[in-house]
Design a protein around this motif. Structure first.
Motif, PDB file in Angstrom:
ATOM      1  N   VAL A 145      30.412  17.202  -6.039  1.00  0.00           N
ATOM      2  CA  VAL A 145      29.306  18.126  -5.791  1.00  0.00           C
ATOM      3  C   VAL A 145      29.590  19.464  -6.485  1.00  0.00           C
ATOM      4  CG1 VAL A 145      28.129  19.478  -4.003  1.00  0.00           C
ATOM      5  CG2 VAL A 145      28.633  17.052  -3.611  1.00  0.00           C
ATOM      6  N   TYR A 146      30.819  19.914  -6.378  1.00  0.00           N
ATOM      7  CA  TYR A 146      31.198  21.174  -7.020  1.00  0.00           C
ATOM      8  C   TYR A 146      30.985  21.081  -8.536  1.00  0.00           C
ATOM      9  CZ  TYR A 146      33.704  25.105  -8.880  1.00  0.00           C
ATOM     10  OH  TYR A 146      34.004  26.256  -9.573  1.00  0.00           O
ATOM     11  N   GLN A 147      31.499  20.022  -9.133  1.00  0.00           N
ATOM     12  CA  GLN A 147      31.465  19.903 -10.592  1.00  0.00           C
ATOM     13  C   GLN A 147      30.046  19.780 -11.132  1.00  0.00           C
ATOM     14  OE1 GLN A 147      34.388  20.601 -12.046  1.00  0.00           O
ATOM     15  NE2 GLN A 147      33.002  20.892 -13.790  1.00  0.00           N
ATOM     16  N   ILE A 148      29.213  19.050 -10.436  1.00  0.00           N
ATOM     17  CA  ILE A 148      27.825  18.901 -10.881  1.00  0.00           C
ATOM     18  C   ILE A 148      27.114  20.258 -10.856  1.00  0.00           C
ATOM     19  CG2 ILE A 148      25.587  17.929 -10.179  1.00  0.00           C
ATOM     20  CD1 ILE A 148      27.137  15.373  -9.371  1.00  0.00           C
ATOM     21  N   THR A 149      27.350  21.006  -9.780  1.00  0.00           N
ATOM     22  CA  THR A 149      26.733  22.329  -9.667  1.00  0.00           C
ATOM     23  C   THR A 149      27.291  23.276 -10.729  1.00  0.00           C
ATOM     24  OG1 THR A 149      26.672  21.926  -7.279  1.00  0.00           O
ATOM     25  CG2 THR A 149      26.183  24.158  -8.016  1.00  0.00           C
ATOM     26  N   GLU A 150      28.596  23.212 -10.914  1.00  0.00           N
ATOM     27  CA  GLU A 150      29.253  24.063 -11.906  1.00  0.00           C
ATOM     28  C   GLU A 150      28.671  23.801 -13.308  1.00  0.00           C
ATOM     29  OE1 GLU A 150      31.421  26.408 -11.311  1.00  0.00           O
ATOM     30  OE2 GLU A 150      32.442  26.764 -13.228  1.00  0.00           O
ATOM     31  N   ASP A 151      28.544  22.542 -13.672  1.00  0.00           N
ATOM     32  CA  ASP A 151      28.010  22.195 -14.990  1.00  0.00           C
ATOM     33  C   ASP A 151      26.569  22.681 -15.152  1.00  0.00           C
ATOM     34  OD1 ASP A 151      30.428  20.989 -15.476  1.00  0.00           O
ATOM     35  OD2 ASP A 151      29.713  18.934 -15.180  1.00  0.00           O
ATOM     36  N   ASN A 179      20.635   9.739  -8.847  1.00  0.00           N
ATOM     37  CA  ASN A 179      20.832  10.276 -10.198  1.00  0.00           C
ATOM     38  C   ASN A 179      21.606  11.592 -10.183  1.00  0.00           C
ATOM     39  OD1 ASN A 179      18.713  11.496  -8.952  1.00  0.00           O
ATOM     40  ND2 ASN A 179      17.454  11.705 -10.784  1.00  0.00           N
ATOM     41  N   LYS A 180      22.466  11.721  -9.152  1.00  0.00           N
ATOM     42  CA  LYS A 180      23.425  12.825  -9.085  1.00  0.00           C
ATOM     43  C   LYS A 180      22.798  14.213  -9.000  1.00  0.00           C
ATOM     44  CE  LYS A 180      26.973   9.988  -9.556  1.00  0.00           C
ATOM     45  NZ  LYS A 180      27.827   9.671  -8.415  1.00  0.00           N
ATOM     46  N   GLU A 181      21.687  14.300  -8.304  1.00  0.00           N
ATOM     47  CA  GLU A 181      21.180  15.624  -7.980  1.00  0.00           C
ATOM     48  C   GLU A 181      21.746  16.006  -6.620  1.00  0.00           C
ATOM     49  OE1 GLU A 181      17.226  16.786  -8.702  1.00  0.00           O
ATOM     50  OE2 GLU A 181      16.968  15.483 -10.442  1.00  0.00           O
ATOM     51  N   VAL A 182      21.847  17.299  -6.374  1.00  0.00           N
ATOM     52  CA  VAL A 182      22.435  17.770  -5.117  1.00  0.00           C
ATOM     53  C   VAL A 182      21.330  18.193  -4.157  1.00  0.00           C
ATOM     54  CG1 VAL A 182      23.997  19.455  -4.062  1.00  0.00           C
ATOM     55  CG2 VAL A 182      24.488  18.577  -6.368  1.00  0.00           C
ATOM     56  N   TYR A 183      21.207  17.451  -3.067  1.00  0.00           N
ATOM     57  CA  TYR A 183      20.187  17.784  -2.072  1.00  0.00           C
ATOM     58  C   TYR A 183      20.556  19.066  -1.349  1.00  0.00           C
ATOM     59  CZ  TYR A 183      18.354  13.019  -2.471  1.00  0.00           C
ATOM     60  OH  TYR A 183      17.812  11.848  -2.945  1.00  0.00           O
ATOM     61  N   LEU A 184      19.637  20.022  -1.369  1.00  0.00           N
ATOM     62  CA  LEU A 184      19.906  21.306  -0.707  1.00  0.00           C
ATOM     63  C   LEU A 184      20.072  21.153   0.801  1.00  0.00           C
ATOM     64  CD1 LEU A 184      17.719  24.106  -2.325  1.00  0.00           C
ATOM     65  CD2 LEU A 184      20.204  24.080  -1.986  1.00  0.00           C
ATOM     66  N   LEU A 209      26.241  12.705   1.698  1.00  0.00           N
ATOM     67  CA  LEU A 209      24.790  12.536   1.580  1.00  0.00           C
ATOM     68  C   LEU A 209      24.169  13.522   0.599  1.00  0.00           C
ATOM     69  CD1 LEU A 209      24.020  12.077   5.387  1.00  0.00           C
ATOM     70  CD2 LEU A 209      23.882  10.299   3.619  1.00  0.00           C
ATOM     71  N   CYS A 210      24.969  14.419   0.082  1.00  0.00           N
ATOM     72  CA  CYS A 210      24.485  15.472  -0.808  1.00  0.00           C
ATOM     73  C   CYS A 210      23.940  14.950  -2.126  1.00  0.00           C
ATOM     74  CB  CYS A 210      25.630  16.413  -1.174  1.00  0.00           C
ATOM     75  SG  CYS A 210      25.569  17.977  -0.329  1.00  0.00           S
ATOM     76  N   LEU A 211      24.548  13.873  -2.613  1.00  0.00           N
ATOM     77  CA  LEU A 211      24.211  13.425  -3.960  1.00  0.00           C
ATOM     78  C   LEU A 211      23.154  12.339  -3.966  1.00  0.00           C
ATOM     79  CD1 LEU A 211      27.721  13.339  -5.683  1.00  0.00           C
ATOM     80  CD2 LEU A 211      25.864  14.969  -6.045  1.00  0.00           C
ATOM     81  N   SER A 212      22.140  12.552  -4.770  1.00  0.00           N
ATOM     82  CA  SER A 212      21.108  11.526  -4.926  1.00  0.00           C
ATOM     83  C   SER A 212      21.624  10.484  -5.911  1.00  0.00           C
ATOM     84  CB  SER A 212      19.824  12.154  -5.455  1.00  0.00           C
ATOM     85  OG  SER A 212      19.970  12.433  -6.830  1.00  0.00           O
TER      86      SER A 212
END
Ligand SMILES: CCCCCCCCCCCCC/C=C/[C@@H](O)[C@H](COP(=O)(O)O)NC(=O)CCCCCCCCCCCCCCC
Length: 218
Positions: free
Chosen positions: A201-207, A28-33, A23-26
């Motif tokens: 989730v890791y990769q999106i945050t890392e980028d 458009n691939k944003e990460v819900y806190l 459920l973390c990813l919206s």
């Protein structure tokens, strides 16, 4: 009744954690806190169920979760919906100590970065568990994953303490049981399902952090 509810609350299920990371990813691939933090809460539950030796680790994680929750519930809550909006808000408003600790030692960005690095450890550890055999030692799998990731950000004392804690990790069979998923084959399948989500989730945050030159925040 009270204690029953209490122990129920402590019960870990890998499925639950898997769901929160899903459920973390919206769209458009944003990460819900909120989901990110919920995922960590679930993991901390698991850690706590392994015993008090891990207390110093879960305490640190809980502290960081709390910092983020305070922002999410604070006066600027609307900016703390996703990791992306948090980064934008804190960077645009100079709320991040970039080179050394200063007036914002507990920014959302630096706090999340710590959990983010731990997520890489989790990814490596779960993958090792997934591909492990019956006679694999969880302590060794955990130490390898740690040395390849988090350890590189930890001073000697912490590495030492972590290494000692790993030694008392339960064996693979018990470990799988505590996950509450079912027989080992099912655990392995569940891990295979969970890993791509955690990796994403890791990769999106890392980028995102790399784009902002924030991978080394003090
Ligand atoms: C499976 C059990 C083993 C868990 C081991 C996790 C990796 C070891 C981490 C050791 C951290 C020691 C505590 C202190 C950390 C801090 O110094 C350090 C830096 O913070 P600072 O910049 O604010 O000073 N903090 C951190 O790096 C954040 C660490 C957060 C660790 C969270 C670990 C949660 C583990 C959840 C285990 C779940 C396993 C699930 C398997 C299905």
């Amino acid at each position: 009744m009270q204690t029953m509810a209490g122990s129920e609350d402590q019960k870990f299920s890998l499925q639950e954690v898997l769901d929160t990371f899903k459920l973390c990813l919206s769209e458009n691939k944003e990460v819900y806190l909120e989901q990110y933090v919920a995922g960590w809460r679930g993991l901390v539950k698991f850690l706590n169920s392994l015993g008090s030796v891990f207390g110093f680790i879960s305490k640190d994680a809980v502290g960081k979760i709390q910092i983020l929750v305070n922002y999410m519930n604070g006066e600027n809550a609307s900016h703390y919906a996703t990791v992306q909006s948090m980064v934008k808000y804190e960077v645009d408003n100079n709320l991040v100590d970039v080179n050394k600790k200063g007036s914002h030692p507990e920014s959302g960005c630096r706090t999340l970065l710590r959990l983010h690095r731990a997520l890489r450890w989790l990814e490596l550890f779960l993958d090792r568990l997934r591909t492990s055999t019956e006679d694999s030692k969880t302590s060794a799998l955990c130490a390898e994953a740690y040395n390849e990731s988090l350890a590189q950000h930890h001073p000697w004392m912490i590495r030492k303490a972590a290494g000692m804690a790993f030694l008392v990790l339960p064996g693979r069979q018990t470990f799988f049981e505590v996950m509450n998923v079912g027989p080992p084959e099912q655990v392995v399948a569940k891990l295979g399902e969970a890993l791509p989500l955690i990796s994403e989730v890791y990769q999106i945050t890392e980028d995102l952090y790399a784009q902002h030159n924030m991978l080394d925040l003090p």
